[in-house]
Design an enzyme around this catalytic site. Sequence first.
Site, PDB file in Angstrom:
ATOM      1  N   ARG A  21      -4.546  77.975  81.722  1.00 35.76           N
ATOM      2  CA  ARG A  21      -3.204  77.514  81.365  1.00 35.76           C
ATOM      3  C   ARG A  21      -2.626  78.298  80.179  1.00 35.76           C
ATOM      4  O   ARG A  21      -1.438  78.586  80.142  1.00 35.76           O
ATOM      5  CB  ARG A  21      -3.191  76.010  81.105  1.00 35.76           C
ATOM      6  CG  ARG A  21      -4.153  75.515  80.022  1.00 35.76           C
ATOM      7  CD  ARG A  21      -4.341  74.009  80.151  1.00 35.76           C
ATOM      8  NE  ARG A  21      -5.187  73.419  79.156  1.00 35.76           N
ATOM      9  CZ  ARG A  21      -6.492  73.190  79.310  1.00 35.76           C
ATOM     10  NH1 ARG A  21      -7.113  73.542  80.427  1.00 35.76           N
ATOM     11  NH2 ARG A  21      -7.179  72.596  78.349  1.00 35.76           N
TER      12      ARG A  21
ATOM     13  N   ARG B 116       1.908  76.894  72.242  1.00 35.55           N
ATOM     14  CA  ARG B 116       1.019  76.019  73.008  1.00 35.55           C
ATOM     15  C   ARG B 116       1.351  76.236  74.477  1.00 35.55           C
ATOM     16  O   ARG B 116       2.518  76.405  74.838  1.00 35.55           O
ATOM     17  CB  ARG B 116       1.248  74.559  72.646  1.00 35.55           C
ATOM     18  CG  ARG B 116       0.315  73.658  73.451  1.00 35.55           C
ATOM     19  CD  ARG B 116       0.676  72.211  73.349  1.00 35.55           C
ATOM     20  NE  ARG B 116      -0.216  71.449  74.221  1.00 35.55           N
ATOM     21  CZ  ARG B 116       0.059  70.283  74.711  1.00 35.55           C
ATOM     22  NH1 ARG B 116       1.197  69.703  74.430  1.00 35.55           N
ATOM     23  NH2 ARG B 116      -0.796  69.676  75.497  1.00 35.55           N
ATOM     24  N   HIS B 117       0.336  76.214  75.310  1.00 37.65           N
ATOM     25  CA  HIS B 117       0.562  76.415  76.746  1.00 37.65           C
ATOM     26  C   HIS B 117       1.594  75.427  77.285  1.00 37.65           C
ATOM     27  O   HIS B 117       1.790  74.344  76.729  1.00 37.65           O
ATOM     28  CB  HIS B 117      -0.749  76.292  77.526  1.00 37.65           C
ATOM     29  CG  HIS B 117      -1.350  74.918  77.471  1.00 37.65           C
ATOM     30  ND1 HIS B 117      -0.916  73.871  78.251  1.00 37.65           N
ATOM     31  CD2 HIS B 117      -2.354  74.428  76.708  1.00 37.65           C
ATOM     32  CE1 HIS B 117      -1.627  72.797  77.985  1.00 37.65           C
ATOM     33  NE2 HIS B 117      -2.509  73.110  77.044  1.00 37.65           N
ATOM     34  N   GLY B 118       2.227  75.804  78.379  1.00 36.15           N
ATOM     35  CA  GLY B 118       3.174  74.916  79.045  1.00 36.15           C
ATOM     36  C   GLY B 118       2.452  73.769  79.731  1.00 36.15           C
ATOM     37  O   GLY B 118       1.220  73.678  79.725  1.00 36.15           O
ATOM     38  N   GLU B 119       3.242  72.900  80.338  1.00 34.23           N
ATOM     39  CA  GLU B 119       2.677  71.725  81.011  1.00 34.23           C
ATOM     40  C   GLU B 119       1.652  72.158  82.058  1.00 34.23           C
ATOM     41  O   GLU B 119       1.915  73.020  82.894  1.00 34.23           O
ATOM     42  CB  GLU B 119       3.794  70.934  81.699  1.00 34.23           C
ATOM     43  CG  GLU B 119       3.262  69.692  82.402  1.00 34.23           C
ATOM     44  CD  GLU B 119       4.332  68.992  83.224  1.00 34.23           C
ATOM     45  OE1 GLU B 119       4.715  67.880  82.833  1.00 34.23           O
ATOM     46  OE2 GLU B 119       4.774  69.583  84.229  1.00 34.23           O
ATOM     47  N   SER B 120       0.490  71.527  82.004  1.00 39.65           N
ATOM     48  CA  SER B 120      -0.583  71.826  82.963  1.00 39.65           C
ATOM     49  C   SER B 120      -0.653  70.720  84.007  1.00 39.65           C
ATOM     50  O   SER B 120      -0.040  69.664  83.858  1.00 39.65           O
ATOM     51  CB  SER B 120      -1.927  71.934  82.232  1.00 39.65           C
ATOM     52  OG  SER B 120      -2.336  70.661  81.766  1.00 39.65           O
TER      53      SER B 120
ATOM     54  N   GLY C 162      -9.040  69.090  78.366  1.00 37.68           N
ATOM     55  CA  GLY C 162     -10.025  69.647  77.445  1.00 37.68           C
ATOM     56  C   GLY C 162     -10.539  70.963  77.968  1.00 37.68           C
ATOM     57  O   GLY C 162      -9.768  71.894  78.183  1.00 37.68           O
TER      58      GLY C 162
ATOM     59  N   GLU D  23      -9.253  74.749  73.974  1.00 39.60           N
ATOM     60  CA  GLU D  23      -8.949  73.345  73.699  1.00 39.60           C
ATOM     61  C   GLU D  23     -10.202  72.592  73.256  1.00 39.60           C
ATOM     62  O   GLU D  23     -11.329  73.002  73.541  1.00 39.60           O
ATOM     63  CB  GLU D  23      -8.351  72.689  74.950  1.00 39.60           C
ATOM     64  CG  GLU D  23      -7.972  71.229  74.798  1.00 39.60           C
ATOM     65  CD  GLU D  23      -6.920  70.968  73.721  1.00 39.60           C
ATOM     66  OE1 GLU D  23      -7.256  71.031  72.516  1.00 39.60           O
ATOM     67  OE2 GLU D  23      -5.772  70.670  74.077  1.00 39.60           O
TER      68      GLU D  23
ATOM     69  N   ASN E   9      -1.740  67.600  82.351  1.00 39.08           N
ATOM     70  CA  ASN E   9      -0.657  66.921  81.630  1.00 39.08           C
ATOM     71  C   ASN E   9       0.183  66.118  82.615  1.00 39.08           C
ATOM     72  O   ASN E   9       0.530  64.960  82.356  1.00 39.08           O
ATOM     73  CB  ASN E   9       0.272  67.913  80.920  1.00 39.08           C
ATOM     74  CG  ASN E   9      -0.384  68.740  79.852  1.00 39.08           C
ATOM     75  OD1 ASN E   9      -0.138  69.933  79.774  1.00 39.08           O
ATOM     76  ND2 ASN E   9      -1.223  68.133  79.017  1.00 39.08           N
TER      77      ASN E   9
END
Length: 192
Positions: A89, A37-41, A51, A119, A44
């Site tokens: 991301r 899963r992508h890192g913190e965006s 989304g 997403e 986030n």
Amino acid sequence: ENGAIEVADQFQDAAATSATSQTELNAEKLGLVYFIRHGESTSNERNIFAGVLDVDLTSFGRLQARQAGSDLKKKGTKFDAVYVSHMRRARQTCEIALAESQALNSPDIPVQIDHRISEKSFGIFAGRNLNLLRLALGYEGFEEMLHSHNEAPPAGEKIAQVYARAARFYEDKVVPHLERGETVLVVCHQYV
């Protein structure tokens, strides 16, 4: 967790062949698929629904992507195929993790973008604060709208729709690699 690696190891059902030798079991072993899963965006970090909004990783998200790459390197994992969501991301996470891990079996292996692993669309909730929406809808209403199989935010996607597109991607792209005993990396999003 963001940037965490999950491993799905697939095997054919060997229970029916209890007399099968170890050599025959190894011959039936399918490939591996790793999901990141992508890192913190930035969304986030700000506690808002992204989304389908295309947002970047934060500096912490970049660190998480490097850690995912480091974890892959420690495992000695090498990929025969790489698939990534079209969203920034996820692409940033993929690029950083692969640079850190040097985990491609060949430098000629392309990173393939697939829109089916993007997403979930949160419709009119995109860009809105999660806590304020939870307060406005109530906890049960919020959970029902976001996580039930047949409900969706206004103009957004149902979980069933996300599942259907992700399953089509998996069957079309990942399964053929697994059947050949290959190792696949998929970099995508929470709901996928």
